[in-house]
Design a protein around this motif. Sequence first.
Motif, PDB file in Angstrom:
ATOM      1  N   SER A  66      27.328  20.109  41.291  1.00  0.00           N
ATOM      2  CA  SER A  66      27.864  19.053  40.440  1.00  0.00           C
ATOM      3  C   SER A  66      28.419  19.583  39.128  1.00  0.00           C
ATOM      4  N   GLY A  67      28.896  20.786  39.138  1.00  0.00           N
ATOM      5  CA  GLY A  67      29.475  21.367  37.937  1.00  0.00           C
ATOM      6  C   GLY A  67      30.647  22.242  38.300  1.00  0.00           C
ATOM      7  N   SER A  68      30.866  23.244  37.482  1.00  0.00           N
ATOM      8  CA  SER A  68      31.942  24.186  37.750  1.00  0.00           C
ATOM      9  C   SER A  68      31.463  25.580  37.385  1.00  0.00           C
ATOM     10  N   PHE A  69      32.196  26.560  37.834  1.00  0.00           N
ATOM     11  CA  PHE A  69      31.924  27.942  37.451  1.00  0.00           C
ATOM     12  C   PHE A  69      32.941  28.301  36.374  1.00  0.00           C
ATOM     13  N   TYR A  70      32.456  28.741  35.224  1.00  0.00           N
ATOM     14  CA  TYR A  70      33.318  28.987  34.071  1.00  0.00           C
ATOM     15  C   TYR A  70      33.405  30.482  33.810  1.00  0.00           C
ATOM     16  N   PHE A  71      34.624  30.998  33.765  1.00  0.00           N
ATOM     17  CA  PHE A  71      34.875  32.412  33.520  1.00  0.00           C
ATOM     18  C   PHE A  71      35.564  32.562  32.164  1.00  0.00           C
ATOM     19  N   ASN A  72      34.985  33.337  31.272  1.00  0.00           N
ATOM     20  CA  ASN A  72      35.677  33.720  30.050  1.00  0.00           C
ATOM     21  C   ASN A  72      36.547  34.918  30.386  1.00  0.00           C
ATOM     22  N   VAL A  73      37.828  34.844  30.034  1.00  0.00           N
ATOM     23  CA  VAL A  73      38.765  35.921  30.369  1.00  0.00           C
ATOM     24  C   VAL A  73      39.471  36.403  29.098  1.00  0.00           C
ATOM     25  N   ASN A  74      40.113  37.559  29.201  1.00  0.00           N
ATOM     26  CA  ASN A  74      40.756  38.111  28.008  1.00  0.00           C
ATOM     27  C   ASN A  74      42.238  37.779  27.902  1.00  0.00           C
ATOM     28  N   ASP A  75      42.829  37.166  28.919  1.00  0.00           N
ATOM     29  CA  ASP A  75      44.229  36.735  28.827  1.00  0.00           C
ATOM     30  C   ASP A  75      44.442  35.529  29.734  1.00  0.00           C
ATOM     31  N   VAL A  76      44.033  34.385  29.267  1.00  0.00           N
ATOM     32  CA  VAL A  76      44.082  33.162  30.063  1.00  0.00           C
ATOM     33  C   VAL A  76      45.514  32.772  30.418  1.00  0.00           C
ATOM     34  N   ASN A  77      46.465  33.037  29.524  1.00  0.00           N
ATOM     35  CA  ASN A  77      47.857  32.688  29.809  1.00  0.00           C
ATOM     36  C   ASN A  77      48.415  33.493  30.977  1.00  0.00           C
ATOM     37  N   ASP A  78      48.144  34.795  31.003  1.00  0.00           N
ATOM     38  CA  ASP A  78      48.611  35.622  32.118  1.00  0.00           C
ATOM     39  C   ASP A  78      47.939  35.227  33.423  1.00  0.00           C
ATOM     40  N   LEU A  79      46.638  34.940  33.362  1.00  0.00           N
ATOM     41  CA  LEU A  79      45.930  34.538  34.575  1.00  0.00           C
ATOM     42  C   LEU A  79      46.490  33.223  35.106  1.00  0.00           C
ATOM     43  N   TRP A  80      46.789  32.305  34.222  1.00  0.00           N
ATOM     44  CA  TRP A  80      47.415  31.044  34.631  1.00  0.00           C
ATOM     45  C   TRP A  80      48.723  31.313  35.365  1.00  0.00           C
ATOM     46  N   GLN A  81      49.555  32.194  34.823  1.00  0.00           N
ATOM     47  CA  GLN A  81      50.820  32.532  35.477  1.00  0.00           C
ATOM     48  C   GLN A  81      50.585  33.106  36.876  1.00  0.00           C
ATOM     49  N   ASP A  82      49.537  33.918  37.017  1.00  0.00           N
ATOM     50  CA  ASP A  82      49.222  34.529  38.309  1.00  0.00           C
ATOM     51  C   ASP A  82      48.735  33.510  39.344  1.00  0.00           C
ATOM     52  N   LEU A  83      47.967  32.506  38.900  1.00  0.00           N
ATOM     53  CA  LEU A  83      47.271  31.619  39.834  1.00  0.00           C
ATOM     54  C   LEU A  83      47.925  30.256  40.051  1.00  0.00           C
TER      55      LEU A  83
END
Length: 126
Positions: A66-83
């Motif tokens: 009933s939740g989510s898995f949260y990942f802290n990343v060092n470049d969220v903008n680049d990861l967004w572009q990738d995914l």
Amino acid sequence: MKFNSFFPVIWTRNFEETVGFYIHILKFSLANANSETQWAFLEKDGVRIMITKPNEHEKFDKIAFSGSFYFNVNDVNDLWQDLKTITKICYKIETFEWGMREFAIYDNNGYILQFGQPVTEISKEK
């Protein structure tokens, strides 16, 4: 007493597909696995997860987390572009009032995976 580590155990009925999602889409490495028991241990940058078929002692009809898995990343903008074009999106990237830039996707089982970075860490040059 000290806690030494914490990592999720993801239950799935689609073992090979789930391992493939985390290896090929999120670029985790396979640290250890047993295909007979359908169990795998994956790692990426010190983040660890286990993937396994449901425990025979538990009822597993569908995802019940009933939740989510949260990942802290060092470049969220680049990861967004990738995914953003290769995964099912839960919510698009945005900057929240609490100072995090985040987005969320679903894995192949429907688990919510959130990715975030403090806005204070995001380079002004991008």
